[in-house]
Design a protein around this motif. Structure first.
Motif, mmCIF file in Angstrom:
data_model
loop_
_atom_site.group_PDB
_atom_site.id
_atom_site.type_symbol
_atom_site.label_atom_id
_atom_site.label_comp_id
_atom_site.label_asym_id
_atom_site.label_seq_id
_atom_site.Cartn_x
_atom_site.Cartn_y
_atom_site.Cartn_z
ATOM 1 N N LYS A 444 1.041 -1.379 0.072
ATOM 2 C CA LYS A 444 -0.050 -0.030 -0.053
ATOM 3 C C LYS A 444 1.072 1.178 -0.134
ATOM 4 O O LYS A 444 0.485 2.461 -0.779
ATOM 5 N N THR A 445 2.062 1.108 0.798
ATOM 6 C CA THR A 445 2.976 2.324 0.746
ATOM 7 C C THR A 445 3.382 2.709 -0.417
ATOM 8 O O THR A 445 3.782 3.839 -0.858
ATOM 9 N N ARG A 446 3.913 1.387 -1.092
ATOM 10 C CA ARG A 446 4.549 1.508 -2.483
ATOM 11 C C ARG A 446 3.603 2.088 -3.550
ATOM 12 O O ARG A 446 3.839 2.849 -4.261
ATOM 13 N N LYS A 447 2.454 1.716 -3.486
ATOM 14 C CA LYS A 447 1.522 2.121 -4.448
ATOM 15 C C LYS A 447 1.212 3.781 -4.214
ATOM 16 O O LYS A 447 1.098 4.399 -5.331
ATOM 17 N N ASN A 448 1.151 4.318 -3.140
ATOM 18 C CA ASN A 448 0.804 5.485 -2.511
ATOM 19 C C ASN A 448 1.919 6.171 -3.237
ATOM 20 O O ASN A 448 1.815 7.655 -3.726
ATOM 21 N N ALA A 449 3.222 5.886 -2.978
ATOM 22 C CA ALA A 449 4.283 6.505 -3.548
ATOM 23 C C ALA A 449 4.327 6.665 -4.849
ATOM 24 O O ALA A 449 4.739 7.906 -5.633
ATOM 25 N N LYS A 450 3.787 5.889 -5.629
ATOM 26 C CA LYS A 450 4.023 5.618 -7.069
ATOM 27 C C LYS A 450 2.951 6.562 -7.551
ATOM 28 O O LYS A 450 2.922 7.366 -8.671
ATOM 29 N N GLU A 451 1.810 6.873 -6.823
ATOM 30 C CA GLU A 451 0.862 7.688 -7.109
ATOM 31 C C GLU A 451 1.149 9.118 -6.998
ATOM 32 O O GLU A 451 0.591 10.094 -7.783
ATOM 33 N N MET A 452 1.930 9.513 -5.983
ATOM 34 C CA MET A 452 2.350 10.711 -5.579
ATOM 35 C C MET A 452 3.546 11.212 -6.823
ATOM 36 O O MET A 452 3.525 12.245 -7.281
ATOM 37 N N GLN A 453 4.208 10.225 -7.237
ATOM 38 C CA GLN A 453 5.283 10.251 -8.501
ATOM 39 C C GLN A 453 4.401 10.706 -9.577
ATOM 40 O O GLN A 453 4.869 11.613 -10.359
ATOM 41 N N ASN A 454 3.407 9.952 -9.906
ATOM 42 C CA ASN A 454 2.453 10.269 -11.098
ATOM 43 C C ASN A 454 1.766 11.623 -11.053
ATOM 44 O O ASN A 454 1.591 12.339 -12.020
ATOM 45 N N ARG A 455 1.588 12.289 -9.663
ATOM 46 C CA ARG A 455 0.925 13.576 -9.486
ATOM 47 C C ARG A 455 1.945 14.640 -9.679
ATOM 48 O O ARG A 455 1.630 15.763 -9.481
ATOM 49 N N GLY A 456 3.176 14.348 -9.963
ATOM 50 C CA GLY A 456 4.410 15.100 -9.680
ATOM 51 C C GLY A 456 4.705 15.542 -8.572
ATOM 52 O O GLY A 456 5.170 16.776 -8.348
ATOM 53 N N SER A 457 4.621 14.952 -7.193
ATOM 54 C CA SER A 457 4.814 15.334 -5.939
ATOM 55 C C SER A 457 6.485 15.081 -5.842
ATOM 56 O O SER A 457 6.632 14.226 -4.978
ATOM 57 N N GLY A 459 8.836 16.903 -4.156
ATOM 58 C CA GLY A 459 9.283 17.123 -2.717
ATOM 59 C C GLY A 459 8.671 16.129 -1.955
ATOM 60 O O GLY A 459 9.615 15.622 -1.151
ATOM 61 N N SER A 460 7.512 15.439 -2.238
ATOM 62 C CA SER A 460 7.104 14.479 -1.170
ATOM 63 C C SER A 460 8.013 13.059 -1.454
ATOM 64 O O SER A 460 8.536 12.506 -0.584
ATOM 65 N N LEU A 461 8.455 12.996 -2.701
ATOM 66 C CA LEU A 461 9.171 11.645 -3.298
ATOM 67 C C LEU A 461 10.720 11.730 -2.403
ATOM 68 O O LEU A 461 11.253 11.049 -2.179
ATOM 69 N N LYS A 462 11.161 13.200 -2.571
ATOM 70 C CA LYS A 462 12.441 13.216 -2.201
ATOM 71 C C LYS A 462 12.578 12.889 -0.505
ATOM 72 O O LYS A 462 13.358 12.680 0.010
ATOM 73 N N SER A 463 11.425 13.463 0.121
ATOM 74 C CA SER A 463 11.305 13.067 1.488
ATOM 75 C C SER A 463 11.275 11.544 1.807
ATOM 76 O O SER A 463 11.494 10.981 2.911
ATOM 77 N N LEU A 464 11.097 10.710 0.784
ATOM 78 C CA LEU A 464 10.951 9.314 1.106
ATOM 79 C C LEU A 464 12.106 8.518 0.698
ATOM 80 O O LEU A 464 12.493 7.402 0.850
ATOM 81 N N GLU A 465 13.094 9.123 0.017
ATOM 82 C CA GLU A 465 14.423 8.608 -0.479
ATOM 83 C C GLU A 465 15.123 8.348 0.689
ATOM 84 O O GLU A 465 15.537 9.032 1.514
ATOM 85 N N GLY A 466 15.682 6.989 0.295
ATOM 86 C CA GLY A 466 16.796 6.572 1.367
ATOM 87 C C GLY A 466 15.927 5.942 2.669
ATOM 88 O O GLY A 466 16.886 5.923 3.630
ATOM 89 N N LYS A 467 14.672 6.025 2.830
ATOM 90 C CA LYS A 467 13.965 5.627 3.915
ATOM 91 C C LYS A 467 13.392 4.084 3.542
ATOM 92 O O LYS A 467 13.044 3.726 2.860
ATOM 93 N N THR A 468 13.352 3.449 4.902
ATOM 94 C CA THR A 468 12.663 2.120 4.631
ATOM 95 C C THR A 468 11.089 2.435 4.452
ATOM 96 O O THR A 468 10.699 3.452 4.652
ATOM 97 N N ILE A 469 10.609 1.356 3.883
ATOM 98 C CA ILE A 469 9.135 1.457 3.694
ATOM 99 C C ILE A 469 8.415 1.641 4.982
ATOM 100 O O ILE A 469 7.247 2.530 5.153
ATOM 101 N N GLU A 470 8.598 1.409 6.441
ATOM 102 C CA GLU A 470 7.964 1.599 7.489
ATOM 103 C C GLU A 470 8.105 3.249 7.982
ATOM 104 O O GLU A 470 7.280 3.767 8.306
ATOM 105 N N GLU A 471 9.377 3.623 7.624
ATOM 106 C CA GLU A 471 9.647 4.896 7.831
ATOM 107 C C GLU A 471 8.858 5.891 6.661
ATOM 108 O O GLU A 471 8.207 7.068 6.867
ATOM 109 N N GLY A 472 8.906 5.560 5.482
ATOM 110 C CA GLY A 472 8.265 6.172 4.284
ATOM 111 C C GLY A 472 6.656 6.285 4.766
ATOM 112 O O GLY A 472 5.939 7.322 4.033
ATOM 113 N N ALA A 473 6.049 5.116 5.307
ATOM 114 C CA ALA A 473 4.768 5.164 5.386
ATOM 115 C C ALA A 473 4.388 6.307 6.591
ATOM 116 O O ALA A 473 3.327 7.028 6.447
ATOM 117 N N LYS A 474 5.414 6.452 7.590
ATOM 118 C CA LYS A 474 5.060 7.674 8.446
ATOM 119 C C LYS A 474 5.247 9.068 8.119
ATOM 120 O O LYS A 474 4.668 9.930 8.173
#
Length: 491
Positions: A444-457, A459-474
Motif C-alpha cells: 500500500k505504501t509503495r502504491k501510494n508513493a507511485k501515485e505521488m510520483q504520477n501527480r508530480g509530487s 518534494g514528497s518523493l524526495k522526503s521518502l528517498e533513502g528511507k525504509t518502507i516503515e519510515e516512508g509510511a510515517k
C-alpha cells in the motif's frame, strides 16, 4: 477466425473418413464382409466417430468467440462482472445438453448393434481420431504462451499481438473441443468398465429401489463436486501464495533495489500443485474401496453410476463455461464490442470479462479435465478390487455381500481419516510462507508513493528517498495530514 476454424474442422473430418476406410479394410481382412456381424461392428465404430464429431462441433459453437453464446457473455460486461459470471454459468449449463444427447444416442445404438462390447468399441471409435484431436488440444497452450510472450515483448508490433490473440482464441476453442472428445469417451469407457465390474461380481441386474443402491448413487453423484471443489481451492491457494510472493519481491525492489526472482514463483506453483493433489488422489482411489468393502458391490455399482452421470455433466459445464469466458475476454480485448475504441483493454467492460476469465481458467484447465481422471480411475479401481467382493477369491461370484466383512472397510476409512487430518495439520503449519499483513502494508505504501510520483509530487518523493518502507509510511502519513489541514472546508 472462421478460416482458422475451418482448417481444424477439415482435419478432423478428413481423419474421421480415413479411420472409417481403414476400419472397413481391417474388418474385411479379419472377419470378411459377407456377414452381418462385420457390418454391425463397422456401424458401431461409425456411431462412435459421429458422436465424437457431434460433441466437438457443439463444443465449438458454445466456446467460439464469433458464435452467439460467447458474444452474449461479452455483451453482459456492460453491467459488470457479476452478470458476466451469471451468463457464463448459464451458457456452460446449456452446453451440456448436446453432448448428453449424443452420448445417450451412441450408447443406445452401440448396445443395439453389439451389446456391451459395442459400447466399448464405440468409445474406441470416438478416440480413433486422437492424433488430430490431441494436436488441436495441444495447440491451445502453445498459442496462449505465444500470446503471452508477444504481450511482454516491447519489440513485437501491435499487428503481431492481434495475430496471437486470434490464435489464442482459436486455441481456447480447440482445447474445449479436445476436452469434449475426452469427456465423451471417458463416459463410454467407464460404462464398459462398470459392466465388466458387474460381471466380475456376479450382478446380472440391480434394483434401483434397493436400500444400498440409491444411497450409492447419491454418494457417487456428490464425489465429482467434492473433487472439483478440492482442485479449485488448490488453485486459489497456490494463486494467493504466488501473489504475495510477487508483492513481497516488488516491495524489496522498491525498498532496497533487490532483483526480481521468477524462479521462486515457479517453485511455489510446482510445490503447491503436488501438495494439493494428495487428498483428491486418495479420494479417487479409496472411495470405491471403502464403499465396496463396507456396503458391498451393489452400492459400489450405484456409486459408479452416480459419479459417471454427475461427473460427465460437471466436466462439460466447467470446460465449456471456462472456454466461453476466456473467448469473451478476447472478443472485448480485440475491440469487437467497441469498434470505435482504439484502446479496448482499458475499458470497464474489459475489466468485467477479465474477472470472468479468471474464474474460467480453473474451470477449464483444472477441475473440468480432472473429472475425466476421476471417472475412469474409480471404474478401474472398482474392477481391480472386484475379486475382494466375491467368495473364494472370485471363483464363486455372488451378489450378496457378507455382513461380517464391513469392518475391513471401516479400518481403511479410519486410517485414511487419521492420515487426512494429520496431513492437513502439517500442511497448515507449513502454509504460512509470508507475513500477509506486513506485505499488504508495504504494498500500500509503495502504491501510494507511485501515485505521488504520477501527480508530480517531487518534494514528497524526495522526503521518502533513502528511507525504509516503515519510515516512508510515517512520512507519507504526515504529508497527507498536512494536506488535509490546508484543504479548504466546504459545507
Amino acid at each position: 477466425l472462421n478460416s482458422l476454424l475451418w482448417s481444424i474442422r477439415l482435419a478432423i473430418v478428413a481423419s474421421s473418413i480415413l479411420v472409417l476406410g481403414l476400419t472397413w479394410v481391417a474388418i474385411g481382412l479379419t472377419f470378411g464382409t459377407d456377414n452381418s456381424e462385420s457390418w454391425k461392428l463397422f456401424l458401431t465404430v461409425f456411431v462412435g466417430i459421429l458422436c465424437g464429431n457431434s460433441i466437438g462441433f457443439a463444443t465449438e459453437y458454445a466456446t467460439s468467440y464469433t458464435a452467439p453464446p460467447t458474444v452474449s457473455i461479452a455483451e453482459k460486461s456492460y453491467t459488470g462482472p457479476a452478470t458476466v459470471i451469471i451468463q457464463g454459468l448459464g451458457i456452460g449449463m446449456l452446453s451440456c445438453v448436446p453432448p448428453v444427447l449424443c452420448v445417450v444416442v451412441a450408447i443406445l445404438a452401440a448396445h443395439a448393434l453389439m451389446g456391451v462390447y459395442g459400447i466399448a468399441v464405440c468409445a474406441v471409435g470416438m478416440l480413433s481420431t486422437l492424433g488430430v484431436t490431441l494436436a488441436t488440444d495441444a495447440f491451445g497452450p502453445v498459442a496462449d504462451n505465444a500470446g503471452g510472450i508477444a504481450e511482454m515483448s516491447e519489440e513485437v508490433s501491435d499487428k503481431t499481438r492481434d495475430t496471437t490473440d486470434s490464435l489464442d482464441a482459436l486455441g481456447n476453442t480447440t482445447a474445449a473441443t479436445g476436452k469434449g472428445f475426452a469427456i465423451g469417451s471417458a463416459v463410454l469407457t467407464a460404462l464398459a468398465l462398470m459392466n465388466a465390474f458387474a460381471d466380475a461380481v456376479g450382478l446380472d441386474q440391480v434394483n434401483l429401489l434397493d436400500e444400498v443402491v440409491l444411497p450409492g448413487i447419491i454418494l457417487g453423484a456428490a464425489l465429482p463436486f467434492v473433487f472439483a471443489a478440492l482442485t479449485m481451492l488448490s488453485v486459489g491457494s497456490a494463486a494467493e501464495s504466488i501473489i504475495y510472493e510477487c508483492r513481497s519481491q516488488l516491495n524489496e525492489k522498491w525498498e532496497r533495489g533487490a532483483p526480481l526472482d521468477s524462479q521462486k514463483c515457479v517453485d511455489i506453483c510446482t510445490t503447491e500443485s503436488v501438495k494439493e493433489m494428495v487428498i483428491p488422489g486418495l479420494l479417487a482411489i479409496f472411495t470405491p474401496v471403502v464403499v465396496g468393502l463396507m456396503i458391498g458391490p451393489r452400492s459400489l455399482l450405484g456409486l459408479l453410476a452416480g459419479s459417471i452421470s454427475s461427473g460427465f455433466l460437471l466436466a462439460v459445464m466447467m470446460s465449456n463455461a471456462g472456454g466461453a469466458w476466456d473467448n469473451a475476454k478476447k472478443y472485448v480485448g480485440k475491440g469487437m464490442l467497441h469498434p470505435e475504441n482504439k484502446h479496448p483493454k482499458k475499458t470497464d467492460e474489459y475489466k468485467a470479462v477479465v474477472v470472468g476469465d479468471t474464474v474460467g481458467d480453473p474451470f477449464k484447465d483444472t477441475s473440468g479435465p480432472a473429472l475425466n481422471i476421476l471417472i475412469k480411475l474409480m471404474s478401474v479401481v472398482s474392477l481391480v478390487i472386484a475379486p475382494l467382493m466375491t467368495t473364494n477369491g472370485g471363483d464363486d461370484p455372488t451378489g450378496n455381500w457378507p455382513k461380517n466383512r464391513w469392518w475391513h472397510g471401516l479400518i481403511i476409512l479410519g486410517v485414511l481419516s487419521i492420515f487426512v487430518f494429520a496431513y492437513y495439520t502439517v500442511i497448515g503449519s507449513m502454509a504460512t510462507l509470508h507475513d500477509k499483513e506486513d506485505i499488504d502494508q508495504k504494498a500500500k505504501t509503495r502504491k501510494n508513493a507511485k501515485e505521488m510520483q504520477n501527480r508530480g509530487s517531487m518534494g514528497s518523493l524526495k522526503s521518502l528517498e533513502g528511507k525504509t518502507i516503515e519510515e516512508g509510511a510515517k512520512v507519507e502519513e504526515k504529508i497527507l495530514t498536512h494536506r488535509e489541514a490546508k484543504a479548504p472546508t466546504t459545507v
